[in-house]
Design a protein around this motif. Structure first.
Motif, short mmCIF file in Angstrom:
data_model
loop_
_atom_site.label_atom_id
_atom_site.label_comp_id
_atom_site.label_asym_id
_atom_site.label_seq_id
_atom_site.Cartn_x
_atom_site.Cartn_y
_atom_site.Cartn_z
N MET A 1 80.86 18.11 60.58
CA MET A 1 82.28 17.74 60.54
C MET A 1 82.48 16.58 59.58
N LYS A 2 83.38 16.73 58.65
CA LYS A 2 83.61 15.66 57.70
C LYS A 2 84.33 14.52 58.37
N LYS A 3 83.87 13.32 58.10
CA LYS A 3 84.56 12.14 58.62
C LYS A 3 85.82 11.91 57.83
N SER B 1 81.71 12.86 65.81
CA SER B 1 81.59 12.21 64.50
C SER B 1 82.81 11.37 64.14
N ASN B 2 83.97 11.64 64.75
CA ASN B 2 85.18 10.87 64.47
C ASN B 2 85.40 9.70 65.43
N ILE C 1 86.28 18.71 69.32
CA ILE C 1 86.21 17.46 68.57
C ILE C 1 86.72 16.31 69.44
N ALA C 2 85.89 15.29 69.61
CA ALA C 2 86.27 14.13 70.41
C ALA C 2 87.38 13.36 69.72
N ASN C 3 88.30 12.82 70.50
CA ASN C 3 89.34 11.96 69.96
C ASN C 3 88.71 10.67 69.43
N PRO C 4 89.23 10.09 68.33
CA PRO C 4 88.69 8.81 67.87
C PRO C 4 88.64 7.74 68.95
N ASP C 5 89.63 7.76 69.85
CA ASP C 5 89.59 6.86 71.00
C ASP C 5 89.20 7.67 72.23
N SER C 6 87.90 7.69 72.52
CA SER C 6 87.38 8.41 73.69
C SER C 6 86.99 7.46 74.81
N ASP D 1 75.36 14.67 69.11
CA ASP D 1 75.10 14.22 67.74
C ASP D 1 75.89 12.95 67.47
N THR D 2 75.19 11.83 67.39
CA THR D 2 75.83 10.53 67.18
C THR D 2 75.57 10.00 65.77
N SER D 3 75.19 10.86 64.86
CA SER D 3 74.76 10.41 63.54
C SER D 3 75.87 9.77 62.71
N SER D 4 77.14 10.03 63.06
CA SER D 4 78.25 9.45 62.29
C SER D 4 78.97 8.34 63.04
#
Length: 485
Positions: free
Chosen positions: A1-3, A298-299, A271-276, A335-338
């Motif tokens: 997923m692109k940031k 990733s976001n 896709i997780a919300n930026p504010d999770s 996946d926490t790479s981003s």
């Protein structure tokens, strides 16, 4: 997923001797000096920053440590942000520390920011990356600010602030979002402020949608295809997408005794919300979460959240797993790479006893503050593959982990860490702490780093210089053994 891509323009304003703070024997002497013209205007992109001065230098002198109410009526440093462009832009207003001398501890300084009539009052140490304000500003809109600093009212030891200073410059960042897609993104859970009378405000998590059943959900499953069984009644099916476009759906599968499995589905990745920060907060009977391989984080910008005070009343902190006492976490597949911010991620997860994060990719993370704060039943913690080379903030990271007996951080790269204050405070059962790879050359804040450690606890460091530094910055280690290897 692109940031999300961002175009960023920075305005850096150097203000001579801005916020210089020192103390005489009895009084805190606060001297704010603003150099240059009466008005300085700096532009970058569509933003214009105007620093507004009094006719003479702005100076506050002979100020005692004071209550917030008194601090907020002192002279202020005022400035204005103006979007002169034709579109809305995102902005961040920051204080960037440029102190060169003996530095005042930010824990001893309070700040008050008035923005278009509203106000925020906090400890200077609470700032995340120095950000005092951020948001979106519409075209041709101006925001007026007034900033004040004062010594906290309960400071009794004059030696803590005598002959010390604190200097900043102001930075403003402008950014514009480009091609942000919300398809498949989960909706952010709302946190409301409610007035309970008697001068008390409380922050309340919303119970909309499936959150109405948060106390009855025992399992959560992420799935990569929207496929809701026909037997599920309409009142148990929920649109969980940010845009309410059906790209993320959820349904509750009934188990025995009125408990449920929560299925969260998307065609592809959820896709997780930026504010999770409140995603699973207060799921009091949640035991397991499955399908992390279909959950794209990733976001994510926040796994934990610090919700601001309302008119001076205390804030509230939530985290993604806060209030989940029965949860057994297996984070394999996540996946926490981003991810860049893991602060507060396991905040107040009181009942976690074991946590294996050996699969976590933390190579992009810059903030780990409060990550395991008050996990007081945690006895086993595997961080053996943590890459901390980009981390700058580890304050309160393990604070309150009172059941940990040993902690091996020999793989930690701390060469960029500036804040380790209270990092191990309250780790009262630790007998062995391996810091043999710790580099503390960039360390700026370290107050109470080892407070309340167990008598005769062994701290292993890499050399005599690091040993001397630790003993120098933490004078309360008389009952602890610090050994250089």
């Amino acid at each position: 997923m692109k940031k999300r891509n961002q175009q960023i323009a920075k305005i850096s304003v150097f203000i001579t001797s801005l916020f210089v703070i020192c103390l005489s024997v009895t009084y805190a002497f606060i001297n704010l000096t603003i150099g240059g013209e009466k008005r300085q205007v700096i532009t970058a992109g569509s933003l214009e920053l105007e620093l507004i001065e009094d006719e003479n230098n702005l100076t506050i002198t002979n100020a005692l440590p004071m209550y917030d109410e008194v601090g907020m009526i002192q002279d202020a440093f005022t400035f204005r942000l103006h979007n002169k462009g034709t579109t809305s832009v995102n902005y961040k207003v920051k204080l960037v520390d440029i102190t060169t001398g003996d530095k005042l501890n930010v824990n001893d300084v309070r700040y008050g920011l008035v923005k278009d009539g509203g106000r925020v009052i906090k400890s200077l140490s609470s700032l995340n990356e120095g950000i005092i304000d951020e948001g979106k500003i519409d075209a041709n809109i101006k925001i007026e600010y007034a900033l004040r600093l004062w010594i906290r009212e309960d400071l009794e030891d004059n030696e803590l602030i005598r002959d010390k200073d604190l200097s900043f410059r102001i930075d403003v960042e402008e950014s514009q979002d480009i091609e942000v897609s919300y398809v498949g993104m989960m909706k952010k859970r709302v946190v409301n402020s409610e007035y309970w009378g008697g001068g008390t405000w409380e922050f309340i998590l919303s119970k909309e949608g499936f959150y109405a059943y948060q106390d009855q959900i025992t399992k959560v499953i992420f799935e990569n295809k929207i496929d809701i069984p026909s037997v599920i009644s309409a009142d148990m099916i929920f649109d969980a997408s940010e845009k309410q476009d059906g790209s993320v759906m959820a349904y509750l599968e009934l188990l025995e005794e009125n408990f449920y499995v929560l299925h969260i589905q998307a065609n592809g990745m959820v896709i997780a919300n930026p504010d999770s920060s409140t995603l699973f907060s207060c799921f009091s009977n949640l035991v397991t979460i499955e399908g992390f391989e279909y959950f794209d984080v990733s976001n994510v910008e926040k796994f934990g959240g610090y919700y601001d005070d309302v008119d001076g009343y205390p804030p509230r902190i939530f985290s993604i797993f806060y209030g989940c006492p029965k949860l057994e976490l297996d984070l394999n597949g996540l996946d926490t790479s981003s991810v860049t911010n893991m602060s507060y991620m396991f905040y107040d997860c009181h009942d976690l006893t074991s946590l294996d994060l050996s699969n976590f990719d933390t190579s992009e993370v810059t903030n780990m503050s409060y990550m395991f704060y008050d996990c007081h039943d945690l006895t086993s913690l595997d961080l053996s593959n943590f890459d901390t080379s980009e981390v700058t903030n580890m304050s309160y990271m393990f604070s309150g982990c009172s059941s940990l007996t040993s902690l091996d951080l020999s793989n930690f790269d701390t060469s960029n860490v500036a804040d380790m204050s209270d990092m191990f405070s309250g780790c009262s059962s630790l007998t062995s702490l391996d810091l043999s790879n710790f580099d503390m050359l960039k360390l700026e804040y370290s107050s109470d780093m080892f407070s309340e450690l167990k008598t005769d606890a062994l701290i292993i460091v890499k050399d005599e210089n690091t040993k001397a530094l630790i003993l120098n910055i933490n004078g309360d280690l008389t009952n602890v053994v610090v050994k250089a290897v």
